[in-house]
Design a protein around this motif. Structure first.
Motif, PDB file in Angstrom:
ATOM      1  N   ARG A  26       0.802  -1.348  -0.071  1.00  0.00           N
ATOM      2  CA  ARG A  26       0.081   0.030   0.078  1.00  0.00           C
ATOM      3  C   ARG A  26       0.723   1.075   0.156  1.00  0.00           C
ATOM      4  O   ARG A  26       0.556   2.395  -0.539  1.00  0.00           O
ATOM      5  CB  ARG A  26      -0.820   0.173   1.295  1.00  0.00           C
ATOM      6  CG  ARG A  26      -1.953   1.110   1.164  1.00  0.00           C
ATOM      7  CD  ARG A  26      -2.762   1.168   2.515  1.00  0.00           C
ATOM      8  NE  ARG A  26      -1.849   1.510   3.524  1.00  0.00           N
ATOM      9  CZ  ARG A  26      -2.126   1.611   4.794  1.00  0.00           C
ATOM     10  NH1 ARG A  26      -3.356   1.246   5.320  1.00  0.00           N
ATOM     11  NH2 ARG A  26      -1.226   2.035   5.911  1.00  0.00           N
TER      12      ARG A  26
ATOM     13  N   TYR B 114      -8.283  -1.108  -2.451  1.00  0.00           N
ATOM     14  CA  TYR B 114      -7.758  -2.572  -2.356  1.00  0.00           C
ATOM     15  C   TYR B 114      -8.796  -3.531  -3.010  1.00  0.00           C
ATOM     16  O   TYR B 114      -9.885  -3.513  -2.629  1.00  0.00           O
ATOM     17  CB  TYR B 114      -7.692  -3.160  -1.042  1.00  0.00           C
ATOM     18  CG  TYR B 114      -6.834  -4.475  -0.779  1.00  0.00           C
ATOM     19  CD1 TYR B 114      -5.709  -4.612  -0.997  1.00  0.00           C
ATOM     20  CD2 TYR B 114      -7.706  -5.416  -0.342  1.00  0.00           C
ATOM     21  CE1 TYR B 114      -5.222  -5.879  -0.903  1.00  0.00           C
ATOM     22  CE2 TYR B 114      -7.239  -6.687  -0.245  1.00  0.00           C
ATOM     23  CZ  TYR B 114      -5.751  -6.941  -0.663  1.00  0.00           C
ATOM     24  OH  TYR B 114      -5.427  -8.097  -0.297  1.00  0.00           O
TER      25      TYR B 114
ATOM     26  N   GLU C 168     -10.943  -9.326  -1.080  1.00  0.00           N
ATOM     27  CA  GLU C 168     -12.280  -9.144  -0.262  1.00  0.00           C
ATOM     28  C   GLU C 168     -11.708  -9.586   1.195  1.00  0.00           C
ATOM     29  O   GLU C 168     -10.807 -10.225   1.534  1.00  0.00           O
ATOM     30  CB  GLU C 168     -13.206 -10.442  -0.624  1.00  0.00           C
ATOM     31  CG  GLU C 168     -13.821 -10.041  -2.035  1.00  0.00           C
ATOM     32  CD  GLU C 168     -14.972 -11.021  -2.540  1.00  0.00           C
ATOM     33  OE1 GLU C 168     -15.255 -11.920  -1.743  1.00  0.00           O
ATOM     34  OE2 GLU C 168     -15.257 -11.044  -3.411  1.00  0.00           O
ATOM     35  N   MET C 169     -12.455  -8.921   2.170  1.00  0.00           N
ATOM     36  CA  MET C 169     -12.127  -9.365   3.458  1.00  0.00           C
ATOM     37  C   MET C 169     -12.530 -10.722   3.857  1.00  0.00           C
ATOM     38  O   MET C 169     -13.667 -10.982   3.572  1.00  0.00           O
ATOM     39  CB  MET C 169     -12.933  -8.123   4.320  1.00  0.00           C
ATOM     40  CG  MET C 169     -12.170  -6.857   4.496  1.00  0.00           C
ATOM     41  SD  MET C 169     -13.029  -5.719   5.474  1.00  0.00           S
ATOM     42  CE  MET C 169     -14.061  -4.907   4.123  1.00  0.00           C
ATOM     43  N   PRO C 170     -11.699 -11.365   4.852  1.00  0.00           N
ATOM     44  CA  PRO C 170     -12.199 -12.473   5.118  1.00  0.00           C
ATOM     45  C   PRO C 170     -13.520 -12.369   6.175  1.00  0.00           C
ATOM     46  O   PRO C 170     -13.520 -11.689   6.884  1.00  0.00           O
ATOM     47  CB  PRO C 170     -11.153 -13.227   5.773  1.00  0.00           C
ATOM     48  CG  PRO C 170     -10.105 -12.072   6.175  1.00  0.00           C
ATOM     49  CD  PRO C 170     -10.516 -11.161   5.178  1.00  0.00           C
ATOM     50  N   LYS C 171     -14.610 -13.362   6.033  1.00  0.00           N
ATOM     51  CA  LYS C 171     -15.563 -13.262   6.981  1.00  0.00           C
ATOM     52  C   LYS C 171     -15.377 -13.923   8.188  1.00  0.00           C
ATOM     53  O   LYS C 171     -16.081 -13.789   9.201  1.00  0.00           O
ATOM     54  CB  LYS C 171     -16.803 -13.864   6.319  1.00  0.00           C
ATOM     55  CG  LYS C 171     -17.196 -12.764   5.009  1.00  0.00           C
ATOM     56  CD  LYS C 171     -18.325 -13.175   4.292  1.00  0.00           C
ATOM     57  CE  LYS C 171     -18.752 -12.243   3.255  1.00  0.00           C
ATOM     58  NZ  LYS C 171     -19.957 -12.791   2.102  1.00  0.00           N
TER      59      LYS C 171
ATOM     60  N   PHE D 149     -11.430 -12.973  11.209  1.00  0.00           N
ATOM     61  CA  PHE D 149     -10.905 -11.689  11.192  1.00  0.00           C
ATOM     62  C   PHE D 149     -11.845 -10.628  11.848  1.00  0.00           C
ATOM     63  O   PHE D 149     -13.181 -10.555  11.564  1.00  0.00           O
ATOM     64  CB  PHE D 149     -10.769 -11.524   9.507  1.00  0.00           C
ATOM     65  CG  PHE D 149     -10.160 -10.070   9.043  1.00  0.00           C
ATOM     66  CD1 PHE D 149      -8.937 -10.041   9.297  1.00  0.00           C
ATOM     67  CD2 PHE D 149     -11.105  -9.236   8.704  1.00  0.00           C
ATOM     68  CE1 PHE D 149      -8.332  -8.728   8.856  1.00  0.00           C
ATOM     69  CE2 PHE D 149     -10.626  -7.698   8.465  1.00  0.00           C
ATOM     70  CZ  PHE D 149      -9.175  -7.807   8.653  1.00  0.00           C
TER      71      PHE D 149
ATOM     72  N   VAL E 244     -12.061  -6.564  13.381  1.00  0.00           N
ATOM     73  CA  VAL E 244     -11.607  -5.230  13.383  1.00  0.00           C
ATOM     74  C   VAL E 244     -11.946  -4.384  14.362  1.00  0.00           C
ATOM     75  O   VAL E 244     -13.048  -4.320  14.845  1.00  0.00           O
ATOM     76  CB  VAL E 244     -11.889  -4.428  11.982  1.00  0.00           C
ATOM     77  CG1 VAL E 244     -11.506  -3.219  11.886  1.00  0.00           C
ATOM     78  CG2 VAL E 244     -11.353  -5.345  10.659  1.00  0.00           C
TER      79      VAL E 244
ATOM     80  N   PHE F 291     -11.486  -0.374  15.328  1.00  0.00           N
ATOM     81  CA  PHE F 291     -10.595   0.814  15.023  1.00  0.00           C
ATOM     82  C   PHE F 291     -10.953   1.685  16.226  1.00  0.00           C
ATOM     83  O   PHE F 291     -11.333   1.623  17.255  1.00  0.00           O
ATOM     84  CB  PHE F 291     -11.687   1.755  14.094  1.00  0.00           C
ATOM     85  CG  PHE F 291     -11.454   0.870  12.726  1.00  0.00           C
ATOM     86  CD1 PHE F 291     -10.037   0.627  12.154  1.00  0.00           C
ATOM     87  CD2 PHE F 291     -12.523   0.333  11.930  1.00  0.00           C
ATOM     88  CE1 PHE F 291      -9.899   0.147  10.969  1.00  0.00           C
ATOM     89  CE2 PHE F 291     -12.205  -0.344  10.754  1.00  0.00           C
ATOM     90  CZ  PHE F 291     -11.125  -0.501  10.090  1.00  0.00           C
ATOM     91  N   TYR F 292     -10.300   2.944  15.929  1.00  0.00           N
ATOM     92  CA  TYR F 292     -10.185   3.916  16.966  1.00  0.00           C
ATOM     93  C   TYR F 292     -10.307   5.253  16.385  1.00  0.00           C
ATOM     94  O   TYR F 292      -9.746   5.528  15.329  1.00  0.00           O
ATOM     95  CB  TYR F 292      -8.797   3.739  18.082  1.00  0.00           C
ATOM     96  CG  TYR F 292      -7.610   3.634  17.002  1.00  0.00           C
ATOM     97  CD1 TYR F 292      -7.565   2.491  16.768  1.00  0.00           C
ATOM     98  CD2 TYR F 292      -6.965   4.589  16.683  1.00  0.00           C
ATOM     99  CE1 TYR F 292      -6.186   2.194  15.862  1.00  0.00           C
ATOM    100  CE2 TYR F 292      -5.985   4.651  15.775  1.00  0.00           C
ATOM    101  CZ  TYR F 292      -5.627   3.289  15.474  1.00  0.00           C
ATOM    102  OH  TYR F 292      -4.390   3.332  14.488  1.00  0.00           O
ATOM    103  N   GLY F 293     -10.485   6.166  17.273  1.00  0.00           N
ATOM    104  CA  GLY F 293     -10.219   7.882  16.575  1.00  0.00           C
ATOM    105  C   GLY F 293     -11.404   8.628  17.049  1.00  0.00           C
ATOM    106  O   GLY F 293     -12.490   8.235  17.328  1.00  0.00           O
TER     107      GLY F 293
END
Lengths: 131, 73
Positions: free
Chosen positions: B40, B58, B61-64, B67, B69, B71-73
């Motif tokens: 990337r 990208y 495909e994201m694995p279902k 996996f 995720v 996040f933060y912010g």
């Protein structure tokens, strides 16, 4: 009203947003729809390509991460567009997400709070509109 | 070339696409691949001095399963 379909089984709801700068430069990036995030987050190098200088920003935000506490610059992007809806002078945090996240940033509350949004998880439908 | 066709052609890679046609909502319909890479950071670096309307995505495909995720912010 605009809507998208998403896969309710997906670990992330990934959507595309367009960022526009004062100089007319545009970047479209894939981000995670994150109603729990305070700010929209974009990669540092995308902000630079748009003509912004994150390192010069006087405003910083604190990010609580799994590995500790970090600070990141907060800047204003001329416009963010999503599904035909736009927000001017949109605040965004400049910070790079890990490459394996499949997305380059987050679409957070700093954008979403301007709209009425509804999510139907069983049917996988996201709708957004102005009030 | 159609954006979805480009994603299929360069599957599981990061793409830097110059958008050549959009719909009424400014969403890309057609474009040309300027760079494709597994890395990337190469894409981020390459887009720095280009003034055109670019799409960075990208194509995998994201694995279902197995996996997750946070996040933060």
């Amino acid at each position: 009203m605009a809507k998208i379909n998403f896969d309710p089984q997906s670990p992330v709801i990934a959507v595309d947003i367009t960022l526009e700068s004062e100089g007319g430069i545009k970047r479209r990036i894939r981000v995670a729809l994150d109603t729990g995030a305070t700010y929209t987050m974009i990669p540092w190098e995308i902000a630079e390509a748009l003509g912004y200088k994150p390192e010069m920003s006087k405003e910083k935000v604190t990010l609580i991460t799994a590995s500790g506490v970090e600070t990141a610059p907060l800047i204003e992007i001329k416009k963010i567009k999503f599904l035909g809806e736009g927000v001017d002078n949109a605040p965004v945090v400049c910070h790079d997400l890990p490459p394996k996240g499949y997305v380059t940033g987050l679409l957070g509350s700093s954008f979403l709070r301007h709209f009425k949004i509804t999510m139907d998880y069983p049917k996988g439908i996201f709708e957004i509109s102005r009030e | 070339m159609n954006i979805e066709e480009l994603k299929k052609r360069y599957k599981d890679e990061w793409l830097l696409i110059k958008i050549t046609k959009t719909d009424k909502q400014d969403r890309p319909i057609e474009g040309e691949v300027l760079l494709h890479s597994k890395n990337r950071d190469e894409i981020y670096e390459a887009q720095k001095n280009i003034k055109d309307y670019l799409y960075i995505a990208y194509s995998g495909e994201m694995p279902k399963k197995g996996f997750a995720v946070a996040f933060y912010g």
